[in-house]
Design a protein around this motif. Structure first.
Motif, PDB file in Angstrom:
ATOM      1  N   GLU A   5      32.569  26.684  45.398  1.00  0.00           N
ATOM      2  CA  GLU A   5      31.748  25.771  46.199  1.00  0.00           C
ATOM      3  C   GLU A   5      30.519  26.481  46.762  1.00  0.00           C
ATOM      4  O   GLU A   5      30.139  26.303  47.923  1.00  0.00           O
ATOM      5  N   GLY A   6      29.916  27.334  45.926  1.00  0.00           N
ATOM      6  CA  GLY A   6      28.682  28.005  46.311  1.00  0.00           C
ATOM      7  C   GLY A   6      28.853  29.219  47.201  1.00  0.00           C
ATOM      8  O   GLY A   6      27.863  29.812  47.640  1.00  0.00           O
ATOM      9  N   LYS A   7      30.100  29.625  47.471  1.00  0.00           N
ATOM     10  CA  LYS A   7      30.357  30.789  48.317  1.00  0.00           C
ATOM     11  C   LYS A   7      31.096  31.856  47.522  1.00  0.00           C
ATOM     12  O   LYS A   7      31.892  31.538  46.638  1.00  0.00           O
ATOM     13  N   ASN A   8      30.825  33.120  47.859  1.00  0.00           N
ATOM     14  CA  ASN A   8      31.499  34.232  47.203  1.00  0.00           C
ATOM     15  C   ASN A   8      32.819  34.540  47.902  1.00  0.00           C
ATOM     16  O   ASN A   8      32.858  34.708  49.123  1.00  0.00           O
ATOM     17  N   TYR A   9      33.883  34.610  47.120  1.00  0.00           N
ATOM     18  CA  TYR A   9      35.207  34.946  47.631  1.00  0.00           C
ATOM     19  C   TYR A   9      35.691  36.236  46.968  1.00  0.00           C
ATOM     20  O   TYR A   9      35.483  36.446  45.772  1.00  0.00           O
ATOM     21  N   TYR A  10      36.358  37.084  47.775  1.00  0.00           N
ATOM     22  CA  TYR A  10      36.815  38.379  47.287  1.00  0.00           C
ATOM     23  C   TYR A  10      38.332  38.469  47.377  1.00  0.00           C
ATOM     24  O   TYR A  10      38.944  38.001  48.347  1.00  0.00           O
ATOM     25  N   SER A  11      38.927  39.095  46.372  1.00  0.00           N
ATOM     26  CA  SER A  11      40.374  39.301  46.372  1.00  0.00           C
ATOM     27  C   SER A  11      40.741  40.371  47.394  1.00  0.00           C
ATOM     28  O   SER A  11      39.878  41.092  47.912  1.00  0.00           O
ATOM     29  N   ILE A  12      42.035  40.496  47.669  1.00  0.00           N
ATOM     30  CA  ILE A  12      42.500  41.521  48.606  1.00  0.00           C
ATOM     31  C   ILE A  12      42.104  42.912  48.120  1.00  0.00           C
ATOM     32  O   ILE A  12      41.674  43.761  48.912  1.00  0.00           O
ATOM     33  N   ASP A  13      42.212  43.158  46.811  1.00  0.00           N
ATOM     34  CA  ASP A  13      41.822  44.468  46.270  1.00  0.00           C
ATOM     35  C   ASP A  13      40.341  44.740  46.523  1.00  0.00           C
ATOM     36  O   ASP A  13      39.952  45.860  46.894  1.00  0.00           O
ATOM     37  N   GLU A  14      39.510  43.721  46.320  1.00  0.00           N
ATOM     38  CA  GLU A  14      38.069  43.891  46.526  1.00  0.00           C
ATOM     39  C   GLU A  14      37.739  44.086  48.007  1.00  0.00           C
ATOM     40  O   GLU A  14      36.875  44.905  48.363  1.00  0.00           O
ATOM     41  N   GLU A  49      36.318  34.858  52.162  1.00  0.00           N
ATOM     42  CA  GLU A  49      34.861  34.879  52.114  1.00  0.00           C
ATOM     43  C   GLU A  49      34.329  36.237  52.570  1.00  0.00           C
ATOM     44  O   GLU A  49      35.021  37.008  53.238  1.00  0.00           O
ATOM     45  N   GLU A  50      33.072  36.506  52.223  1.00  0.00           N
ATOM     46  CA  GLU A  50      32.462  37.775  52.622  1.00  0.00           C
ATOM     47  C   GLU A  50      32.434  37.918  54.141  1.00  0.00           C
ATOM     48  O   GLU A  50      32.591  39.016  54.679  1.00  0.00           O
TER      49      GLU A  50
END
Length: 245
Positions: A5-14, A49-50
């Motif tokens: 939805e236009g937002k950057n999401y990061y995994s737990i590892d990231e 999210e960031e």
């Protein structure tokens, strides 16, 4: 990274890598699973999210209670309402609309408050600019926890002054225990609030340099002439409905 939805999401590892390994992966996962942080579970992998990175850095320094469910869908608040500390989420304003005058010391808090048909005013709760016996109800929804210990009594006196006879002062707040030797800087709570129309997720935290509980506020109310009409106390929070006799 995933774009949703236009937002950057990061995994737990990231997230772990971005935080230079300063917070363990299991702890990050616990923040998401316990809803201390908003996240998305995709194919059994948590993503945040960031903006969550700063929240995680804060949570590492805090004791956060929750996630606690509050049902305000049928709360009875009568007449004209003064909401002390009504900025931020503006919970009481969202609930009762045009009945509410929400005050806060900080314009930024009032600007962040949800839109609604209620009045937002920059004002100090220690020096209310209202006539005596002007309000039917005064509320404080997890806002007294931010008040310096030395200011509690004057705020209660001002609330008493602007309340009509038989008016009510309604308080929800966090039980803050003694810090002791615990190596955390902040103490707070994460809430999920149900209204008649929606659910609101939010949290409140303060620097851990004070204590408060139901008994303290009961005695303070009694000292200035308020009578406890109703109350509820659990392990982490308390609710008090005072009446001005």
């Amino acid at each position: 990274m995933k774009e949703i939805e236009g937002k950057n999401y990061y995994s737990i590892d990231e997230i772990y890598e971005k935080l230079n390994g300063n917070i363990q992966k299991e702890q990050i996962r616990e923040f998401f699973e316990n809803k201390k942080l908003p996240g998305r579970l995709i194919a059994n992998v948590w993503y945040g999210e960031e903006e969550s990175l700063e929240d995680i850095r804060f949570l590492e320094k805090a004791v956060m209670i929750g996630h606690i469910n509050f049902d305000l869908s049928e709360i009875n608040l009568k007449g004209r309402i003064l909401d002390i500390g009504g900025g931020g989420e503006g919970i009481i304003g969202q609930l009762k609309g045009a009945q509410v005058v929400a005050i806060d010391l900080r314009a930024s808090e009032l600007m962040e408050a949800a839109d609604g048909d209620y009045l937002k005013v920059i004002m100090d709760a220690k020096d209310l600019k209202f006539l005596n016996e002007y309000f039917d109800t005064v509320t404080a929804f997890f806002s007294l926890m931010y008040v310096p210990t030395s200011d509690r009594e004057i705020i209660f006196k001002e609330a008493y002054r602007v309340l009509k006879k038989r008016g009510e002062f309604v308080v929800w707040d966090l039980i803050i225990p003694e810090k002791g030797d615990i190596a955390k800087e902040y103490y707070g709570i994460s809430l999920s609030i149900a209204t008649a129309e929606k659910k609101i997720s939010t949290g409140y935290a303060i620097r851990w340099n004070k204590q408060q509980n139901y008994e303290l506020y009961t005695e303070l109310g009694k000292k200035i002439g308020l009578v406890v009409k109703d109350h509820h106390v659990d392990e982490n929070t308390f609710f008090i409905r005072y009446e001005k006799i």
